[in-house]
Design a protein around this motif. Sequence first.
Motif, PDB file in Angstrom:
ATOM      1  N   MET A   1       1.011  -1.244   0.033  1.00 17.08           N
ATOM      2  CA  MET A   1       0.081  -0.018  -0.178  1.00 17.08           C
ATOM      3  C   MET A   1       0.872   1.397  -0.130  1.00 17.08           C
ATOM      4  SD  MET A   1      -2.655   1.390   2.648  1.00 17.08           S
ATOM      5  CE  MET A   1      -3.888  -0.011   2.414  1.00 17.08           C
ATOM      6  N   PRO A   2       0.656   2.152  -0.832  1.00 17.27           N
ATOM      7  CA  PRO A   2       1.244   3.577  -0.877  1.00 17.27           C
ATOM      8  C   PRO A   2       1.206   4.132   0.393  1.00 17.27           C
ATOM      9  CG  PRO A   2       0.246   3.209  -2.995  1.00 17.27           C
ATOM     10  CD  PRO A   2      -0.424   2.314  -1.856  1.00 17.27           C
ATOM     11  N   ARG A   3       2.470   4.886   0.748  1.00 18.17           N
ATOM     12  CA  ARG A   3       2.299   5.683   1.967  1.00 18.17           C
ATOM     13  C   ARG A   3       1.566   6.974   1.641  1.00 18.17           C
ATOM     14  NH1 ARG A   3       8.314   6.103   4.303  1.00 18.17           N
ATOM     15  NH2 ARG A   3       8.540   7.127   2.283  1.00 18.17           N
ATOM     16  N   ILE A   4       0.825   7.619   2.789  1.00 15.66           N
ATOM     17  CA  ILE A   4       0.010   8.828   2.715  1.00 15.66           C
ATOM     18  C   ILE A   4       0.839   9.390   3.638  1.00 15.66           C
ATOM     19  CG2 ILE A   4      -1.956   9.956   2.991  1.00 15.66           C
ATOM     20  CD1 ILE A   4      -3.382   7.269   2.396  1.00 15.66           C
ATOM     21  N   ARG A   5       1.286  10.662   3.306  1.00 11.10           N
ATOM     22  CA  ARG A   5       1.957  11.645   4.115  1.00 11.10           C
ATOM     23  C   ARG A   5       1.493  12.921   4.105  1.00 11.10           C
ATOM     24  NH1 ARG A   5       2.845   7.329   5.688  1.00 11.10           N
ATOM     25  NH2 ARG A   5       4.833   6.169   6.445  1.00 11.10           N
ATOM     26  N   TYR A   6       0.707  13.500   5.233  1.00 14.31           N
ATOM     27  CA  TYR A   6       0.480  15.116   5.198  1.00 14.31           C
ATOM     28  C   TYR A   6       1.798  15.782   5.637  1.00 14.31           C
ATOM     29  CZ  TYR A   6      -4.659  13.839   4.652  1.00 14.31           C
ATOM     30  OH  TYR A   6      -6.004  13.265   4.366  1.00 14.31           O
ATOM     31  N   LEU A   7       2.191  16.679   4.787  1.00 16.66           N
ATOM     32  CA  LEU A   7       3.234  17.640   5.208  1.00 16.66           C
ATOM     33  C   LEU A   7       2.667  19.019   6.031  1.00 16.66           C
ATOM     34  CD1 LEU A   7       5.173  17.158   1.719  1.00 16.66           C
ATOM     35  CD2 LEU A   7       5.160  15.664   3.679  1.00 16.66           C
ATOM     36  N   LEU A   8       3.073  19.064   7.106  1.00 17.59           N
ATOM     37  CA  LEU A   8       2.964  20.163   7.950  1.00 17.59           C
ATOM     38  C   LEU A   8       4.054  20.912   8.543  1.00 17.59           C
ATOM     39  CD1 LEU A   8      -0.302  19.031  10.035  1.00 17.59           C
ATOM     40  CD2 LEU A   8      -0.030  20.788   8.329  1.00 17.59           C
ATOM     41  N   PRO A   9       4.206  22.369   8.384  1.00 21.70           N
ATOM     42  CA  PRO A   9       5.249  22.949   9.351  1.00 21.70           C
ATOM     43  C   PRO A   9       4.679  22.835  10.906  1.00 21.70           C
ATOM     44  CG  PRO A   9       3.664  24.608   8.309  1.00 21.70           C
ATOM     45  CD  PRO A   9       3.152  23.153   8.004  1.00 21.70           C
ATOM     46  N   PRO A  10       5.923  22.809  11.585  1.00 23.25           N
ATOM     47  CA  PRO A  10       5.784  23.129  13.122  1.00 23.25           C
ATOM     48  C   PRO A  10       4.963  24.194  13.502  1.00 23.25           C
ATOM     49  CG  PRO A  10       7.860  23.325  12.814  1.00 23.25           C
ATOM     50  CD  PRO A  10       7.266  23.112  11.502  1.00 23.25           C
ATOM     51  N   PHE A  11       3.994  24.455  13.407  1.00 23.78           N
ATOM     52  CA  PHE A  11       3.110  25.853  13.761  1.00 23.78           C
ATOM     53  C   PHE A  11       3.145  26.034  15.353  1.00 23.78           C
ATOM     54  CE2 PHE A  11       0.580  24.762   9.858  1.00 23.78           C
ATOM     55  CZ  PHE A  11       0.953  25.880   9.203  1.00 23.78           C
ATOM     56  N   ASP A  12       3.363  27.150  15.604  1.00 29.47           N
ATOM     57  CA  ASP A  12       3.599  27.738  17.224  1.00 29.47           C
ATOM     58  C   ASP A  12       2.103  28.033  17.814  1.00 29.47           C
ATOM     59  OD1 ASP A  12       3.133  30.068  15.778  1.00 29.47           O
ATOM     60  OD2 ASP A  12       4.974  31.048  16.849  1.00 29.47           O
ATOM     61  N   ARG A  13       1.204  27.753  16.909  1.00 31.07           N
ATOM     62  CA  ARG A  13      -0.131  28.301  17.450  1.00 31.07           C
ATOM     63  C   ARG A  13      -1.237  27.170  16.701  1.00 31.07           C
ATOM     64  NH1 ARG A  13      -1.088  33.810  16.987  1.00 31.07           N
ATOM     65  NH2 ARG A  13      -3.290  33.391  17.638  1.00 31.07           N
ATOM     66  N   ARG A  53      -0.195   9.782  14.206  1.00 33.88           N
ATOM     67  CA  ARG A  53       1.088   9.362  13.786  1.00 33.88           C
ATOM     68  C   ARG A  53       1.870  10.554  13.189  1.00 33.88           C
ATOM     69  NH1 ARG A  53       2.502   4.657   9.637  1.00 33.88           N
ATOM     70  NH2 ARG A  53       4.962   4.904   9.627  1.00 33.88           N
ATOM     71  N   VAL A  54       3.196  10.837  13.991  1.00 35.29           N
ATOM     72  CA  VAL A  54       3.857  12.067  13.336  1.00 35.29           C
ATOM     73  C   VAL A  54       5.491  11.364  13.292  1.00 35.29           C
ATOM     74  CG1 VAL A  54       4.527  14.145  13.838  1.00 35.29           C
ATOM     75  CG2 VAL A  54       2.389  13.699  14.607  1.00 35.29           C
ATOM     76  N   GLU A  55       5.812  11.916  12.038  1.00 37.50           N
ATOM     77  CA  GLU A  55       7.416  11.530  11.908  1.00 37.50           C
ATOM     78  C   GLU A  55       7.931  12.852  11.381  1.00 37.50           C
ATOM     79  OE1 GLU A  55       6.318   7.272   8.896  1.00 37.50           O
ATOM     80  OE2 GLU A  55       7.112   9.177   8.143  1.00 37.50           O
ATOM     81  N   TYR A  56       9.298  12.666  11.796  1.00 35.59           N
ATOM     82  CA  TYR A  56      10.137  13.878  11.834  1.00 35.59           C
ATOM     83  C   TYR A  56      11.436  13.731  10.983  1.00 35.59           C
ATOM     84  CZ  TYR A  56       7.467  15.243  16.026  1.00 35.59           C
ATOM     85  OH  TYR A  56       6.349  15.663  16.616  1.00 35.59           O
ATOM     86  N   ASP A  57      11.547  12.488  10.345  1.00 35.54           N
ATOM     87  CA  ASP A  57      12.683  12.370   9.421  1.00 35.54           C
ATOM     88  C   ASP A  57      12.079  11.697   8.229  1.00 35.54           C
ATOM     89  OD1 ASP A  57      11.760   9.860  10.496  1.00 35.54           O
ATOM     90  OD2 ASP A  57      13.600   9.250  11.174  1.00 35.54           O
ATOM     91  N   PHE A  58      11.105  12.174   7.485  1.00 38.76           N
ATOM     92  CA  PHE A  58      10.635  11.545   6.355  1.00 38.76           C
ATOM     93  C   PHE A  58      11.326  11.901   5.298  1.00 38.76           C
ATOM     94  CE2 PHE A  58       7.479  12.071   2.791  1.00 38.76           C
ATOM     95  CZ  PHE A  58       7.123  10.857   2.726  1.00 38.76           C
ATOM     96  N   GLN A  59      11.498  10.823   4.632  1.00 38.48           N
ATOM     97  CA  GLN A  59      11.949  10.914   3.335  1.00 38.48           C
ATOM     98  C   GLN A  59      10.993  10.298   2.033  1.00 38.48           C
ATOM     99  OE1 GLN A  59      14.896  12.737   2.382  1.00 38.48           O
ATOM    100  NE2 GLN A  59      15.110  13.366   4.296  1.00 38.48           N
ATOM    101  N   ALA A  60      10.581  11.188   1.092  1.00 35.68           N
ATOM    102  CA  ALA A  60       9.611  10.452   0.244  1.00 35.68           C
ATOM    103  C   ALA A  60      10.480   9.420  -0.677  1.00 35.68           C
ATOM    104  CB  ALA A  60       9.129  11.520  -0.669  1.00 35.68           C
ATOM    105  N   GLN A  61       9.474   8.364  -1.112  1.00 36.61           N
ATOM    106  CA  GLN A  61       9.893   7.353  -2.050  1.00 36.61           C
ATOM    107  C   GLN A  61       8.879   7.346  -3.148  1.00 36.61           C
ATOM    108  OE1 GLN A  61       9.383   3.872   0.399  1.00 36.61           O
ATOM    109  NE2 GLN A  61      11.079   4.463   1.824  1.00 36.61           N
ATOM    110  N   ASP A  62       9.457   6.664  -4.216  1.00 39.68           N
ATOM    111  CA  ASP A  62       8.527   6.439  -5.280  1.00 39.68           C
ATOM    112  C   ASP A  62       7.178   5.962  -4.908  1.00 39.68           C
ATOM    113  OD1 ASP A  62      10.729   7.606  -6.668  1.00 39.68           O
ATOM    114  OD2 ASP A  62      10.923   5.575  -7.756  1.00 39.68           O
ATOM    115  N   GLY A  63       6.147   6.563  -5.488  1.00 39.36           N
ATOM    116  CA  GLY A  63       4.667   5.931  -5.145  1.00 39.36           C
ATOM    117  C   GLY A  63       4.069   6.495  -3.916  1.00 39.36           C
ATOM    118  N   ASP A  64       4.725   7.310  -3.247  1.00 44.20           N
ATOM    119  CA  ASP A  64       4.069   7.858  -1.948  1.00 44.20           C
ATOM    120  C   ASP A  64       3.018   8.896  -2.506  1.00 44.20           C
ATOM    121  OD1 ASP A  64       5.654   6.529  -0.365  1.00 44.20           O
ATOM    122  OD2 ASP A  64       6.976   8.220   0.193  1.00 44.20           O
TER     123      ASP A  64
END
Length: 307
Positions: A1-13, A53-64
């Motif tokens: 199954m392809p990975r789904i990653r929602y990319l977000l900045p670390p908002f301070d509010r 679930r949160v990841e801080y070292d994510f590197q995209a791969q083909d198919g993500d």
Amino acid sequence: MPRIRYLLPPFDRPFGGVATIHRHVDWLTAHGFDAAIAMTAPPPRDFYGAGARVEYDFQAQDGDRLVAPEGALVLLAPHAGAAARRLMFCQNQYYLPFGPDPARGIGEFGVDRVFGSSVAVRDFFRDVYALDVPIVPYSIDPAAYAPAPKSRSILLMPRKRGDLAVFLHHAFKRRHARLADIPWLSVDGAGVADAAAAMARAQWFLSLSHRESFGLPPLEAMACGTVPVGFMGDGGREYMNDANGFWAPEEDWLACVDALARAIDMVDRDPPATSALRAAGTATVARYSPDVARAALLAFWRDELAA
């Protein structure tokens, strides 16, 4: 199954749109999808308490599948080397970073597909790009937003219109001096749980919505039995009407302060009308149930992963 990653900045509010993304990830992982939020660093505090679930070292791969919000599409750039599908979850068309070449369509945003959160977003892409975008609607958690014993107070969230809030407060106290002793309480920067508790306690909520694609706080007020008053902010027209609140034309400060006075008088003097307005609010909130939103989210992602 392809990975789904929602990319977000670390908002301070805290932001309602980010809380919605946390909810997406919670629901997706609960239904067996490989989903997570990807951030470069932890935020200063946990505003949402959602357990997503949160990841801080994510590197995209083909198919993500990489999902970025309309206001932070720059987060896609570090992953340009991967043959991943890029999506935009647009929660406010007013924040779109338009490019120099309109002829590229949604390609000007560097994405392959768009999905949205409201009728206003859907209509924008239909009217401007001749594109039908799927909607994953907002939802109100009945466990978080529910009626509670009320204090005689007016709640507002001044993040977008702080100066206007001050002006309205002064104008209201002078034009409606008989009601000047009612406290105006501000919620700014509070976590989701604290903001929900404050909403539930207030008798009235002053909507300062401005250039919204939807505007969650007035709907949250309805869920709490708190009487909403104020501005629709454009996108609020999806669910606001004369039966469920006291609404003023955009930038009409006089109509706004007078509507607030009428809302106070209704609660003080007309219990049947107050009950009817709250019932209309409850019926409105029922259209935005977690079950409806969850089903739309799962249907969208099953379609996307089959593409």
